[in-house]
Design a protein around this motif. Sequence first.
Motif, PDB file in Angstrom:
ATOM      1  N   ARG A 100       0.828  -1.204   0.000  1.00 32.59           N
ATOM      2  CA  ARG A 100       0.000   0.000   0.000  1.00 32.59           C
ATOM      3  C   ARG A 100       0.866   1.260   0.000  1.00 32.59           C
ATOM      4  O   ARG A 100       0.462   2.301  -0.542  1.00 32.59           O
ATOM      5  CB  ARG A 100      -0.971  -0.020   1.178  1.00 32.59           C
ATOM      6  CG  ARG A 100      -2.039  -1.102   1.015  1.00 32.59           C
ATOM      7  CD  ARG A 100      -3.184  -0.981   1.970  1.00 32.59           C
ATOM      8  NE  ARG A 100      -4.186  -2.027   1.701  1.00 32.59           N
ATOM      9  CZ  ARG A 100      -5.117  -1.968   0.746  1.00 32.59           C
ATOM     10  NH1 ARG A 100      -5.207  -0.882  -0.019  1.00 32.59           N
ATOM     11  NH2 ARG A 100      -5.968  -2.954   0.575  1.00 32.59           N
ATOM     12  N   LEU A 101       2.057   1.194   0.590  1.00 37.31           N
ATOM     13  CA  LEU A 101       2.996   2.306   0.481  1.00 37.31           C
ATOM     14  C   LEU A 101       3.451   2.466  -0.972  1.00 37.31           C
ATOM     15  O   LEU A 101       3.549   3.588  -1.486  1.00 37.31           O
ATOM     16  CB  LEU A 101       4.194   2.082   1.393  1.00 37.31           C
ATOM     17  CG  LEU A 101       5.320   3.125   1.292  1.00 37.31           C
ATOM     18  CD1 LEU A 101       4.806   4.519   1.641  1.00 37.31           C
ATOM     19  CD2 LEU A 101       6.487   2.743   2.193  1.00 37.31           C
ATOM     20  N   HIS A 103       1.700   1.616  -3.524  1.00 30.45           N
ATOM     21  CA  HIS A 103       0.538   2.162  -4.229  1.00 30.45           C
ATOM     22  C   HIS A 103       0.488   3.682  -4.052  1.00 30.45           C
ATOM     23  O   HIS A 103       0.167   4.411  -5.007  1.00 30.45           O
ATOM     24  CB  HIS A 103      -0.737   1.517  -3.705  1.00 30.45           C
ATOM     25  CG  HIS A 103      -1.991   2.088  -4.298  1.00 30.45           C
ATOM     26  ND1 HIS A 103      -2.261   2.053  -5.651  1.00 30.45           N
ATOM     27  CD2 HIS A 103      -3.046   2.735  -3.712  1.00 30.45           C
ATOM     28  CE1 HIS A 103      -3.432   2.632  -5.880  1.00 30.45           C
ATOM     29  NE2 HIS A 103      -3.919   3.052  -4.731  1.00 30.45           N
ATOM     30  N   GLU A 104       0.814   4.165  -2.861  1.00 32.93           N
ATOM     31  CA  GLU A 104       0.853   5.612  -2.632  1.00 32.93           C
ATOM     32  C   GLU A 104       1.904   6.270  -3.535  1.00 32.93           C
ATOM     33  O   GLU A 104       1.668   7.345  -4.099  1.00 32.93           O
ATOM     34  CB  GLU A 104       1.158   5.892  -1.161  1.00 32.93           C
ATOM     35  CG  GLU A 104       1.110   7.368  -0.799  1.00 32.93           C
ATOM     36  CD  GLU A 104       1.427   7.612   0.666  1.00 32.93           C
ATOM     37  OE1 GLU A 104       1.651   8.785   1.027  1.00 32.93           O
ATOM     38  OE2 GLU A 104       1.473   6.635   1.448  1.00 32.93           O
ATOM     39  N   MET A 105       3.051   5.633  -3.666  1.00 31.00           N
ATOM     40  CA  MET A 105       4.080   6.145  -4.575  1.00 31.00           C
ATOM     41  C   MET A 105       3.546   6.178  -6.003  1.00 31.00           C
ATOM     42  O   MET A 105       3.738   7.158  -6.741  1.00 31.00           O
ATOM     43  CB  MET A 105       5.329   5.262  -4.516  1.00 31.00           C
ATOM     44  CG  MET A 105       6.043   5.220  -3.205  1.00 31.00           C
ATOM     45  SD  MET A 105       7.520   4.161  -3.358  1.00 31.00           S
ATOM     46  CE  MET A 105       7.878   3.850  -1.627  1.00 31.00           C
ATOM     47  N   ASN A 106       2.915   5.084  -6.406  1.00 31.91           N
ATOM     48  CA  ASN A 106       2.389   5.008  -7.764  1.00 31.91           C
ATOM     49  C   ASN A 106       1.343   6.081  -8.031  1.00 31.91           C
ATOM     50  O   ASN A 106       1.305   6.684  -9.114  1.00 31.91           O
ATOM     51  CB  ASN A 106       1.779   3.627  -8.020  1.00 31.91           C
ATOM     52  CG  ASN A 106       2.807   2.520  -8.067  1.00 31.91           C
ATOM     53  OD1 ASN A 106       3.988   2.764  -8.329  1.00 31.91           O
ATOM     54  ND2 ASN A 106       2.378   1.295  -7.804  1.00 31.91           N
ATOM     55  N   GLU A 107       0.483   6.322  -7.056  1.00 31.10           N
ATOM     56  CA  GLU A 107      -0.541   7.349  -7.221  1.00 31.10           C
ATOM     57  C   GLU A 107       0.084   8.732  -7.380  1.00 31.10           C
ATOM     58  O   GLU A 107      -0.435   9.581  -8.110  1.00 31.10           O
ATOM     59  CB  GLU A 107      -1.497   7.338  -6.025  1.00 31.10           C
ATOM     60  CG  GLU A 107      -2.378   6.099  -5.946  1.00 31.10           C
ATOM     61  CD  GLU A 107      -3.347   5.996  -7.105  1.00 31.10           C
ATOM     62  OE1 GLU A 107      -4.421   6.642  -7.046  1.00 31.10           O
ATOM     63  OE2 GLU A 107      -3.026   5.286  -8.085  1.00 31.10           O
ATOM     64  N   HIS A 108       1.214   8.952  -6.713  1.00 28.74           N
ATOM     65  CA  HIS A 108       1.912  10.225  -6.854  1.00 28.74           C
ATOM     66  C   HIS A 108       2.416  10.415  -8.287  1.00 28.74           C
ATOM     67  O   HIS A 108       2.497  11.550  -8.781  1.00 28.74           O
ATOM     68  CB  HIS A 108       3.097  10.265  -5.878  1.00 28.74           C
ATOM     69  CG  HIS A 108       3.934  11.492  -5.987  1.00 28.74           C
ATOM     70  ND1 HIS A 108       3.521  12.729  -5.531  1.00 28.74           N
ATOM     71  CD2 HIS A 108       5.179  11.683  -6.516  1.00 28.74           C
ATOM     72  CE1 HIS A 108       4.465  13.621  -5.768  1.00 28.74           C
ATOM     73  NE2 HIS A 108       5.487  13.016  -6.361  1.00 28.74           N
ATOM     74  N   TYR A 110       1.004   8.866 -10.979  1.00 23.26           N
ATOM     75  CA  TYR A 110      -0.035   8.461 -11.931  1.00 23.26           C
ATOM     76  C   TYR A 110      -0.504   9.653 -12.759  1.00 23.26           C
ATOM     77  O   TYR A 110      -0.772  10.743 -12.235  1.00 23.26           O
ATOM     78  CB  TYR A 110      -1.210   7.853 -11.175  1.00 23.26           C
ATOM     79  CG  TYR A 110      -2.226   7.188 -12.066  1.00 23.26           C
ATOM     80  CD1 TYR A 110      -1.834   6.233 -13.000  1.00 23.26           C
ATOM     81  CD2 TYR A 110      -3.576   7.506 -11.982  1.00 23.26           C
ATOM     82  CE1 TYR A 110      -2.769   5.610 -13.827  1.00 23.26           C
ATOM     83  CE2 TYR A 110      -4.512   6.887 -12.784  1.00 23.26           C
ATOM     84  CZ  TYR A 110      -4.098   5.941 -13.710  1.00 23.26           C
ATOM     85  OH  TYR A 110      -5.023   5.329 -14.518  1.00 23.26           O
ATOM     86  N   GLY A 352       4.951  12.723   0.754  1.00 21.27           N
ATOM     87  CA  GLY A 352       4.302  12.780  -0.543  1.00 21.27           C
ATOM     88  C   GLY A 352       5.210  13.045  -1.712  1.00 21.27           C
ATOM     89  O   GLY A 352       4.739  13.446  -2.783  1.00 21.27           O
ATOM     90  N   THR A 409       6.422  -2.932  -7.262  1.00 22.67           N
ATOM     91  CA  THR A 409       4.998  -3.243  -7.348  1.00 22.67           C
ATOM     92  C   THR A 409       4.791  -4.662  -7.859  1.00 22.67           C
ATOM     93  O   THR A 409       3.998  -5.436  -7.300  1.00 22.67           O
ATOM     94  CB  THR A 409       4.291  -2.243  -8.275  1.00 22.67           C
ATOM     95  OG1 THR A 409       4.408  -0.923  -7.720  1.00 22.67           O
ATOM     96  CG2 THR A 409       2.816  -2.592  -8.452  1.00 22.67           C
TER      97      THR A 409
END
Length: 438
Positions: A100-101, A103-108, A110, A352, A409
């Motif tokens: 999930r960490l 995923h947070e990186m990936n969302e940053h 995206y 972030g 990932t």
Amino acid sequence: MASYKHAHTFHNYRFKGNRNSGLINRLWHFHDEHPLPAPVNKVARKGVYYLRRAHSAIRTPKPVDGRDEYGDRVVPKQSFLAPRRSFTPPPLGLIEARFRLLHEMNEHLYNGDGSWEMNEHAYYYGSGVPIEEVSYRVLGYLSAHETFGDPVFLERAVEGGRYLLRERLFADGHMRLESHLVIELEYTFAGLALLALYRSDPSATEYLDAACRIGDRLVEEHCTGCVDHATIPAQLLGPLYQLTGRQRYLRAALYRVLTYAVPLQLPYGGWEGEDSFTWYHSIIVKSALAAYLSTPNTLAFYAKKDRIARTVTAGINRLLACQNPDGSLRMGRGNVRKDYNYTGHTVHFEDGGFVRTSSDLDSYVGPNEIDVLVSGFEDLAVQPAAIAAHGYAHAMLASDVTCRPEFDTFALARYASFLVGLRGVSEQTRAKLGMAEG
């Protein structure tokens, strides 16, 4: 969501930023722009290949006391080594938290359209979106959705697949490459991602059709000098043959593996030069495994299948023999170390954003190594490979830096899916794999 800007251009065969950095590079680029006639080019490549085989045979010293010239152990090709150390699986909850960490990186990073930018410290940053940025995440998010059940993970995987179809794939199966321009790798990565999406939803036949079009182009593509580049298309072509029965896929996969991986393998179980490092080594072994699994078990193929099996066995044994006490794998041969920008773009994710951090090669944990170890058990029931995979998962979780978020990932989700799958094996097997009852 990231808002980085970059130029979108039709791909070139080589990265042109270093065209003046040495005679070999200048000749390389000159050949791209003024290629030899096709028959001459084919003969020249064959000549270089046979010179390489002769050079390897002549210049490779014979092992002494079971060790090669780098001090690495000569490994068997007929049987698997026992694991050097015993590792038990890390808690699944810890794996999910780390994912999930990621995923947070990936969302940053995206872009909102099924693609992800590279972080600003990465080697290729500013030159576009490499195919593997999307493809590894598609594979990872599919496994993560199957394991953790979060619908957002499936959403990201599907969006990534749609992006590949919409933005990067031409009608004839060629792809628009950016940043990382190695055709064999990038086409294979994309094909594997699309094939995984088809397997997760067999009604979505557009993914299989696209993977086949990419496979058709890989059948035509010449073999390059690096063993990992030459063999990786087998990872896509083998499964495509199993799904479609089209002989051209099997022929091309076997040619690549039997021409490059099998005869150029050295006594320590790996290959020479850059291909000796575990990242590339694992690509080659996984490619050989894909060819082995897709080859029919008939009299016509027995000899070829047996040769490939010995290559896979020695390749997995090399990984078992080089595992460190913390579960990581010694990247190179002997004491040889290699930077190759792994340490140049390792980062922390803080507040972030990405912050460059110093690292060393022992902190690098890649996706291909865990994929091969996991496949060694799933496809061949090699129990030492599963135990080594547990150790490698511990090394992934212990490292506090990230080299490439898309790699992590895929790697972490691949292991998590494997770990959940082990719940279905017998208690006797679970005990052998270091897993507690229940």
